[in-house]
Design a protein around this motif. Structure first.
Motif, PDB file in Angstrom:
ATOM      1  N   ASP A   1       0.872  -1.182   0.000  1.00  0.00           N
ATOM      2  CA  ASP A   1       0.000   0.000   0.000  1.00  0.00           C
ATOM      3  C   ASP A   1       0.902   1.223   0.000  1.00  0.00           C
ATOM      4  OD1 ASP A   1      -1.838   2.097   0.515  1.00  0.00           O
ATOM      5  OD2 ASP A   1      -3.196   0.660   1.458  1.00  0.00           O
ATOM      6  N   ASP A   2       1.008   1.851  -1.163  1.00  0.00           N
ATOM      7  CA  ASP A   2       1.897   3.008  -1.280  1.00  0.00           C
ATOM      8  C   ASP A   2       1.140   4.326  -1.206  1.00  0.00           C
ATOM      9  OD1 ASP A   2       0.620   2.858  -3.696  1.00  0.00           O
ATOM     10  OD2 ASP A   2       2.439   2.613  -4.906  1.00  0.00           O
ATOM     11  N   GLY A   3      -0.155   4.242  -0.882  1.00  0.00           N
ATOM     12  CA  GLY A   3      -0.912   5.463  -0.645  1.00  0.00           C
ATOM     13  C   GLY A   3      -1.321   6.221  -1.884  1.00  0.00           C
ATOM     14  N   ASN A   4      -1.237   5.576  -3.056  1.00  0.00           N
ATOM     15  CA  ASN A   4      -1.688   6.259  -4.266  1.00  0.00           C
ATOM     16  C   ASN A   4      -2.489   5.301  -5.132  1.00  0.00           C
ATOM     17  OD1 ASN A   4       0.048   4.794  -6.165  1.00  0.00           O
ATOM     18  ND2 ASN A   4       1.747   5.981  -5.331  1.00  0.00           N
ATOM     19  N   LYS A   5      -3.065   5.848  -6.189  1.00  0.00           N
ATOM     20  CA  LYS A   5      -3.879   5.060  -7.101  1.00  0.00           C
ATOM     21  C   LYS A   5      -3.182   4.885  -8.443  1.00  0.00           C
ATOM     22  CE  LYS A   5      -7.403   4.382  -4.392  1.00  0.00           C
ATOM     23  NZ  LYS A   5      -7.759   3.010  -3.940  1.00  0.00           N
ATOM     24  N   VAL A   6      -1.863   4.870  -8.426  1.00  0.00           N
ATOM     25  CA  VAL A   6      -1.065   4.733  -9.650  1.00  0.00           C
ATOM     26  C   VAL A   6      -0.786   3.257  -9.896  1.00  0.00           C
ATOM     27  CG1 VAL A   6       1.109   5.316 -10.770  1.00  0.00           C
ATOM     28  CG2 VAL A   6      -0.037   7.000  -9.325  1.00  0.00           C
ATOM     29  N   ASP A   7      -1.032   2.802 -11.116  1.00  0.00           N
ATOM     30  CA  ASP A   7      -0.811   1.391 -11.438  1.00  0.00           C
ATOM     31  C   ASP A   7       0.516   1.142 -12.138  1.00  0.00           C
ATOM     32  OD1 ASP A   7      -3.109   0.130 -10.398  1.00  0.00           O
ATOM     33  OD2 ASP A   7      -4.311   0.860 -12.070  1.00  0.00           O
ATOM     34  N   THR A   8       1.281   2.181 -12.385  1.00  0.00           N
ATOM     35  CA  THR A   8       2.538   1.996 -13.114  1.00  0.00           C
ATOM     36  C   THR A   8       3.748   1.943 -12.193  1.00  0.00           C
ATOM     37  OG1 THR A   8       2.664   4.394 -13.483  1.00  0.00           O
ATOM     38  CG2 THR A   8       1.636   3.062 -15.206  1.00  0.00           C
ATOM     39  N   ASP A   9       3.505   1.892 -10.878  1.00  0.00           N
ATOM     40  CA  ASP A   9       4.632   1.759  -9.962  1.00  0.00           C
ATOM     41  C   ASP A   9       4.631   0.350  -9.377  1.00  0.00           C
ATOM     42  OD1 ASP A   9       2.479   1.889  -8.244  1.00  0.00           O
ATOM     43  OD2 ASP A   9       2.995   3.847  -7.404  1.00  0.00           O
ATOM     44  N   ALA A  10       5.376   0.136  -8.303  1.00  0.00           N
ATOM     45  CA  ALA A  10       5.563  -1.209  -7.774  1.00  0.00           C
ATOM     46  C   ALA A  10       4.347  -1.741  -7.030  1.00  0.00           C
ATOM     47  CB  ALA A  10       6.782  -1.231  -6.851  1.00  0.00           C
TER      48      ALA A  10
END
Length: 513
Positions: free
Chosen positions: A213-222
């Motif tokens: 859970d990296d706290g964002n809604k980005v799908d292009t990261d880990a």
């Protein structure tokens, strides 16, 4: 200040009387109470007179007359009598009852603990250990005492001050306004985060069931917006790691199962390739035996039953390799079936190309007159004769025996080569033409002119192709009567009666497609 002892007061009064007596020399003065009678001897009297037996006159004077200061008796605290400014007098020295040892009524703040007081620190300060109501400081009394941060006088935990007299804060175990939860700890990996928010994907804290859970809604990261760790096949291309990600396990599209773009050297049947690193219009053509989807996938120019093979006809070769030049090529009409491959001549230019040479007269024009019979047994469309490479001899391909399929026939003259010279005509025929017309007289109608024209109305000579009563033979010649069609020596244009034409007697060719 009140005098506490009666004995002390009596001694003081006696001393005063003695002092008054001493002041009169030999005279004696008696003082009793507030009015003190005093006997004064005349200091001028002689000793004789003083010793006279007759009575000596006496004079009575008050203490005031004598110049002795007198006051009312001070109240005595403890004598069980309320005197002067005393509020009370219970006749004892006890400070813990209703009357203190100073004869004052017991009160909160007097420094003495009396019922119902629990404490009394002698002040009205509410910020110390004993309140102004003489009760010990306690959380919930509405007064802030050390170590309290607040005290709102209630035991509610859902307001700004808890029942422990601490300022409301995330992590105190109580849910206050603005908080969705409060589990009283600083652990983010449970159902309630350190921000007192209910655990959810995207809150920046991995909880049970989440891989990350990296706290964002980005799908292009880990870490994906679904809180799963990025991986090849998840449908989202991870920046700097994957070239692509289409979310499936197929190499036969624009992204391989390794999440890389397909190439012609990746060792995979990828992208539009028909086989490993070949075909599909993007890579080199596939060799014989490789999988194919179209003729253009193959080096051989022919995709037969899903595999690259020899072409089944010149038309297929033209389709698979459009730039193929006219020449001799090998056909295999049934792919890997029982029929063996054979060489044919393909015309790749005339009338769209893709024509297979079925018959060719020798390069020696005969007498253009009509021959009565055909004495060249063994030469024909089905029986075949000659060599495809020998232009000096007549040639016929066993179209039926070899399994060459066609729906069009092309007629014309030649001038010593396999190229047409002069007029060219095309007939369209039905499929399975040979099988349909075996043992029958057949007419294929007026031809279409491809090149040139037959003058004098003689094109009717091409309305008829032939007739056969011989079940083992089928060809472009009539074996049973006046001759018509292609012979080793050239065209014959007679049927029943001789019909002349401008290609009579000239070397001719027949192609099929």
């Amino acid at each position: 200040m009140h005098t506490r002892s009666p004995a002390t007061a009596t001694a003081t009064l006696a001393c005063a009387l003695l002092l008054a007596a001493c002041a009169g020399g030999g005279e004696s003065t008696s003082i009793s109470g507030a009015s003190v009678p005093v006997t004064v001897s005349d200091p001028t009297a002689s000793a004789t007179e003083s010793s006279a037996t007759e009575a000596t006159p006496t004079t009575t004077a008050s203490a005031q007359d004598l110049g002795v200061a007198t006051t009312a008796a001070d109240p005595i605290c403890g004598n069980a009598t309320v005197e002067g400014d005393e509020q009370c007098d219970d006749g004892n020295d006890v400070d813990t009852d209703e009357c203190t040892s100073t004869c004052e009524l017991a009160a909160c703040g007097d420094g003495f603990v009396q019922p119902p007081e629990v404490c009394d620190d002698g002040n009205s300060d509410d910020a110390d250990a004993c309140s102004s109501t003489c009760q010990p400081a306690a959380c919930g009394d509405g007064m802030i005492q050390p170590p309290e941060a607040c005290d709102d006088g209630n035991q509610a935990d859902d307001d700004t001050c808890t029942s422990k007299c601490a300022l409301a804060a995330c992590g105190d175990g109580f849910i206050q306004p603005g908080e969705a939860c409060d589990d009283g700890n600083k652990v983010d990996a449970d159902d309630c985060t350190n921000a007192c928010a209910l655990a959810s994907c995207g809150d920046g804290a991995p909880q049970p069931g989440e891989q990350c859970d990296d706290g964002n809604k980005v799908d292009t990261d880990a870490c994906l917006s679904t809180c799963l760790a990025a991986a090849c096949g998840d449908g989202a291309a991870q920046a700097g790691v994957e070239e692509c990600d289409d979310g499936n396990q197929s190499n036969s599209d624009e992204c391989t199962v390794a999440c890389k773009l397909p190439t012609c050297s990746d060792g995979l049947k990828s992208g539009k390739e028909s086989d490993v690193d070949c075909g599909g219009g993007t890579c080199n053509d596939c060799n014989k035996g490789k999988a194919c989807a179209a003729d253009t996938d193959c080096v051989t120019g022919a995709c037969v039953n899903g595999a690259c093979n020899l072409p089944t006809a010149c038309k297929q070769l033209k389709s698979g390799l459009p730039m193929t030049a006219s020449g001799v090529y090998t056909l295999d009409t049934d792919g890997d079936g029982p029929k063996q491959p054979f060489d044919v001549y393909c015309d790749m230019t005339t009338d769209g190309g893709g024509w297979t040479l079925a018959g060719r007269s020798r390069n020696t024009p005969s007498n253009p007159g009509c021959a009565g019979t055909d004495n060249f047994n063994g030469f024909g469309w089905r029986t075949a004769a000659g060599s495809v490479n020998d232009d000096n001899q007549a040639y016929a391909l066993d179209v039926a025996g070899k399994g060459v399929a066609f729906t069009q026939i092309l007629f014309g003259n030649h001038a010593g080569t396999k190229a047409f010279a002069g007029s060219i005509y095309r007939h369209t025929v039905q499929a399975n033409f040979i099988d349909v017309h075996i043992n029958s007289h057949y007419s294929i109608g007026e031809p279409a002119t491809v090149q040139g024209a037959c003058g004098g109305g003689t094109t009717n000579m091409f309305n008829w192709i032939g007739f056969t009563g011989n079940t083992s033979s089928f060809h472009f010649r009539d074996v049973d009567g006046p001759d018509f069609g292609l012979f080793p020596t050239g065209w014959r244009s007679c049927y029943d009666t001789c019909v002349g034409g401008n290609i009579n007697g000239l070397p001719g060719m027949i192609f099929v497609r």
